[in-house]
Write an enzyme that holds these catalytic residues in place. Structure first.
Site, PDB file in Angstrom:
ATOM      1  N   CYS A 211      77.263  64.441  37.183  1.00  0.00           N
ATOM      2  CA  CYS A 211      76.239  63.448  37.612  1.00  0.00           C
ATOM      3  C   CYS A 211      77.219  62.037  38.238  1.00  0.00           C
ATOM      4  O   CYS A 211      77.748  61.576  37.556  1.00  0.00           O
ATOM      5  CB  CYS A 211      75.370  63.506  37.287  1.00  0.00           C
ATOM      6  SG  CYS A 211      73.678  61.971  38.599  1.00  0.00           S
TER       7      CYS A 211
ATOM      8  N   GLN B 208      62.377  48.694  48.146  1.00  0.00           N
ATOM      9  CA  GLN B 208      63.079  48.765  46.996  1.00  0.00           C
ATOM     10  C   GLN B 208      61.860  50.275  46.197  1.00  0.00           C
ATOM     11  O   GLN B 208      61.240  51.016  46.293  1.00  0.00           O
ATOM     12  CB  GLN B 208      62.620  47.616  46.440  1.00  0.00           C
ATOM     13  CG  GLN B 208      62.921  46.312  46.994  1.00  0.00           C
ATOM     14  CD  GLN B 208      64.313  46.167  47.606  1.00  0.00           C
ATOM     15  OE1 GLN B 208      65.229  47.023  46.221  1.00  0.00           O
ATOM     16  NE2 GLN B 208      64.823  45.827  48.658  1.00  0.00           N
TER      17      GLN B 208
ATOM     18  N   CYS C 143      71.766  44.129  47.219  1.00  0.00           N
ATOM     19  CA  CYS C 143      72.009  44.783  45.926  1.00  0.00           C
ATOM     20  C   CYS C 143      73.477  45.451  45.551  1.00  0.00           C
ATOM     21  O   CYS C 143      74.229  45.762  45.018  1.00  0.00           O
ATOM     22  CB  CYS C 143      71.011  46.164  46.240  1.00  0.00           C
ATOM     23  SG  CYS C 143      72.104  47.409  48.093  1.00  0.00           S
TER      24      CYS C 143
END
Length: 369
Positions: free
Chosen positions: A14, A197, A328
């Site tokens: 992943c 968020q 972010c």
């Protein structure tokens, strides 16, 4: 937690988590190190643990597999359980996976509200949407476990009153997340597909921190770019005399912001100087044409991962005394803030709402020299 390092069965495939091989303290040091050249003083770092934080999940359906893309591949890892999800969201994903999706490819967003309400946004090819509406069984199964929203226009899945068949109606706005103004919880209304968020837990601390900053600044006028549904707008309203110009290009997000403002006014029975009257909502791509504004005390920015680029330079002639920049993505944060030569960074807070990844939420407060 029994171990300081998570053991994920998908970690070799992943692409979702790059830092699974590091424990919490090692992740903290790596993320602080990535910002050391910018932060001259101490960095306040807030951790929320290694797992079970997310209340929103974005993934894909591809050829029968439900999950995230593999590392360096266009194939999808079929994920039954993700350690990053809150228990409520993991339960939702498990129920979602019980449905067999007869589509080749789809994008999906699942979320769970602070009260536990479930919502799913699905983006299929138009032909698949038409076929599933006519087939009915799949959407009937999904509607039994959550509120459903479909397509780029965030249409709500509804029963047509004339025929009783499935159809698509206008977008619906529900209480999917919260913001905070001082110590007051503020319900945020949005579509399922709107940006929020990823975690209710971390977002509470983020918005309460910004609310504290605004209470100290006491600005008269805040200019906010990328307001979205208003997650940072409400902290900016902490001081009772603050006026906010909230801008965004997304019409649906701004409709959600307006509904949230009106709802909050009704909740506290405000009859004069309402929150709605203190916010000027403007829609447009203001990277091309700035809104007309005479004075700015605080410039508030919370861009996407790509940052704001040269747009920030075009705002500096407004000479805001304060700039609050939330990001972010450290890479774009570095590039964007290189032009702030006339400003000094007074505060920086790192909120680790993306554990086991390279990402970190950066809250920064800059003051004009």
């Amino acid at each position: 937690m029994k171990t300081s390092i998570l053991r994920c069965p998908y970690q070799n495939q992943c692409s979702g988590c790059e830092y699974l091989h590091l424990d919490l303290e090692q992740q903290k040091q790596a993320k602080i190190e990535s910002l050391k050249s910018l932060a001259k003083g101490p960095v306040n770092y807030r951790s929320f643990g290694l797992q079970e934080l997310r209340s929103r999940l974005d993934f894909v359906i591809l050829n029968g597999k439900i999950g995230l893309y593999q590392k360096n591949s266009s194939e999808v890892v079929d994920i039954e359980k993700c350690l990053q999800l809150s228990p409520a969201l993991q339960s939702f994903l498990s129920d979602f996976r019980k449905i067999r999706w007869p589509v080749k490819k789809a994008s999906v967003r699942l979320r769970v509200s602070p009260q536990g309400k479930r919502g799913a946004w699905l983006d299929f090819a138009n032909a698949d949407i038409k076929r599933l509406l006519e087939e009915e069984t799949i959407f009937t199964q999904l509607q039994q476990i959550c509120f459903v929203e479909i397509g780029q226009r965030h249409k709500a899945l509804i029963r047509k009153p004339q025929t009783g068949n499935w159809g698509l109606g206008d977008p619906q706005y529900h209480h999917w997340s919260n913001s905070w103004c001082v110590d007051q919880e503020v319900p945020l209304f949005s579509t399922v597909g709107s940006f929020t968020q990823p975690s209710h837990v971390s977002n509470q601390l983020i918005t309460q921190t910004l609310s504290k900053w605004f209470s100290e600044i006491k600005p008269e006028h805040v200019l906010e770019f990328g307001s979205g549904i208003g997650n940072l707008t409400f902290p900016a309203l902490t001081h009772s005399k603050t006026q906010v110009t909230a801008t965004d290009w997304d019409e649906r997000a701004l409709k959600g912001l307006e509904q949230s403002l009106i709802h909050q006014d009704l909740q506290v029975n405000m009859k004069s100087q309402t929150l709605r009257s203190r916010v000027d909502i403007q829609r447009g791509d203001f990277r091309l044409n700035l809104p007309r504004i005479e004075r700015v005390d605080v410039l508030l920015l919370n861009p996407a991962r790509s940052g704001v680029g040269n747009f920030l330079k075009s705002l500096l002639p407004l000479k805001p005394q304060h700039i609050i920049y939330m990001s972010c993505f450290p890479e774009s944060f570095f590039l964007d803030t290189q032009c702030l030569n006339e400003y000094s960074m007074q505060k920086i807070e790192l909120m680790d709402q993306f554990p086991n990844t390279k990402h970190i939420e950066i809250l920064s407060h800059w003051v004009r020299l």
